[in-house]
Design a protein around this motif. Structure first.
Motif, short mmCIF file in Angstrom:
data_model
loop_
_atom_site.label_atom_id
_atom_site.label_comp_id
_atom_site.label_asym_id
_atom_site.label_seq_id
_atom_site.Cartn_x
_atom_site.Cartn_y
_atom_site.Cartn_z
N TYR A 71 -150.17 45.50 32.78
CA TYR A 71 -149.09 45.71 33.75
C TYR A 71 -147.89 44.84 33.43
N GLU A 72 -148.14 43.56 33.17
CA GLU A 72 -147.04 42.62 32.95
C GLU A 72 -146.30 42.87 31.64
N ARG A 73 -147.04 43.22 30.60
CA ARG A 73 -146.46 43.35 29.27
C ARG A 73 -145.87 44.73 29.02
N ASP A 74 -146.51 45.78 29.54
CA ASP A 74 -146.11 47.14 29.18
C ASP A 74 -145.64 47.99 30.35
N VAL A 75 -146.46 48.10 31.37
CA VAL A 75 -146.20 49.08 32.42
C VAL A 75 -144.98 48.73 33.26
N LEU A 76 -144.96 47.55 33.85
CA LEU A 76 -143.82 47.19 34.70
C LEU A 76 -142.50 47.17 33.94
N PRO A 77 -142.44 46.55 32.76
CA PRO A 77 -141.16 46.59 32.03
C PRO A 77 -140.74 48.02 31.68
N GLY A 78 -141.69 48.87 31.33
CA GLY A 78 -141.36 50.25 31.01
C GLY A 78 -140.80 50.99 32.20
N PHE A 79 -141.43 50.82 33.35
CA PHE A 79 -140.94 51.48 34.55
C PHE A 79 -139.61 50.87 35.01
N GLN A 80 -139.42 49.56 34.82
CA GLN A 80 -138.14 48.95 35.18
C GLN A 80 -137.01 49.52 34.32
N GLN A 81 -137.28 49.68 33.02
CA GLN A 81 -136.28 50.28 32.14
C GLN A 81 -135.99 51.72 32.54
N ALA A 82 -137.04 52.45 32.86
CA ALA A 82 -136.87 53.84 33.26
C ALA A 82 -136.04 53.94 34.54
N LEU A 83 -136.33 53.07 35.49
CA LEU A 83 -135.59 53.08 36.75
C LEU A 83 -134.12 52.70 36.52
N ALA A 84 -133.87 51.74 35.65
CA ALA A 84 -132.49 51.37 35.33
C ALA A 84 -131.75 52.55 34.71
N GLY A 85 -132.44 53.27 33.84
CA GLY A 85 -131.83 54.45 33.23
C GLY A 85 -131.56 55.55 34.24
N LEU A 86 -132.49 55.74 35.16
CA LEU A 86 -132.28 56.73 36.23
C LEU A 86 -131.10 56.34 37.11
N THR A 87 -131.02 55.07 37.44
CA THR A 87 -129.92 54.59 38.28
C THR A 87 -128.58 54.84 37.59
N GLN A 88 -128.53 54.52 36.32
CA GLN A 88 -127.31 54.74 35.55
C GLN A 88 -126.98 56.24 35.49
N ALA A 89 -127.99 57.07 35.25
CA ALA A 89 -127.77 58.52 35.19
C ALA A 89 -127.27 59.05 36.53
N TYR A 90 -127.78 58.50 37.62
CA TYR A 90 -127.32 58.91 38.95
C TYR A 90 -125.86 58.52 39.16
N GLU A 91 -125.53 57.29 38.75
CA GLU A 91 -124.17 56.78 38.96
C GLU A 91 -123.12 57.59 38.21
#
Length: 130
Positions: free
Chosen positions: A48-68
């Motif tokens: 979770y700490e090394r792969d999953v959470l960072p991956g989802f955080q990056q994905a969410l940042a990308g979604l936020t940017q795409a929404y903006e």
């Protein structure tokens, strides 16, 4: 879809690996094997700490940017945020399972286990949805 350079399938695969470890953890609990529980709980937390959470955080940042910039709608952004919150909840469960397993192992050994040398960063997941 592709978000922040991470294919959705890869991000979901990372999460699925954690669920596989969680299943092993459940089996180990049934066998009352504290060392195995500790190893599996630490492995799950690390995933979770090394792969999953960072991956989802990056994905969410990308979604936020795409929404903006108007590439996706609010429903898609909301779905991404919901997915991130679910993964954060799962990560917190992994954190709790790690400490439960650590407590069981210390009880069995009759001594405190030094986890400072392990490659496990055991802080509750933070960060999140803005």
């Amino acid at each position: 879809w592709l978000t922040a350079g991470i294919p959705r399938r890869e991000t979901r695969f990372r999460a699925a690996a954690c669920f596989g470890v969680a299943a092993e953890l459940t089996i180990a609990r049934g066998l009352s094997d504290p060392p195995a529980l500790m190893r599996l709980a630490a492995e799950r937390l690390c995933l979770y700490e090394r792969d999953v959470l960072p991956g989802f955080q990056q994905a969410l940042a990308g979604l936020t940017q795409a929404y903006e910039i108007g590439e996706i709608d609010l429903a898609t952004l909301s779905d991404g945020r919901r997915s991130f919150l679910e993964v954060q909840s799962d990560a917190i469960d992994a954190y709790v399972a790690y400490h439960d397993a650590l407590g069981q192992l210390e009880t069995e050994l009759g001594a405190e286990v030094d986890t400072a040398e392990r490659d496990v960063h055991v802080t509750p997941p933070t960060g999140g949805v803005e």
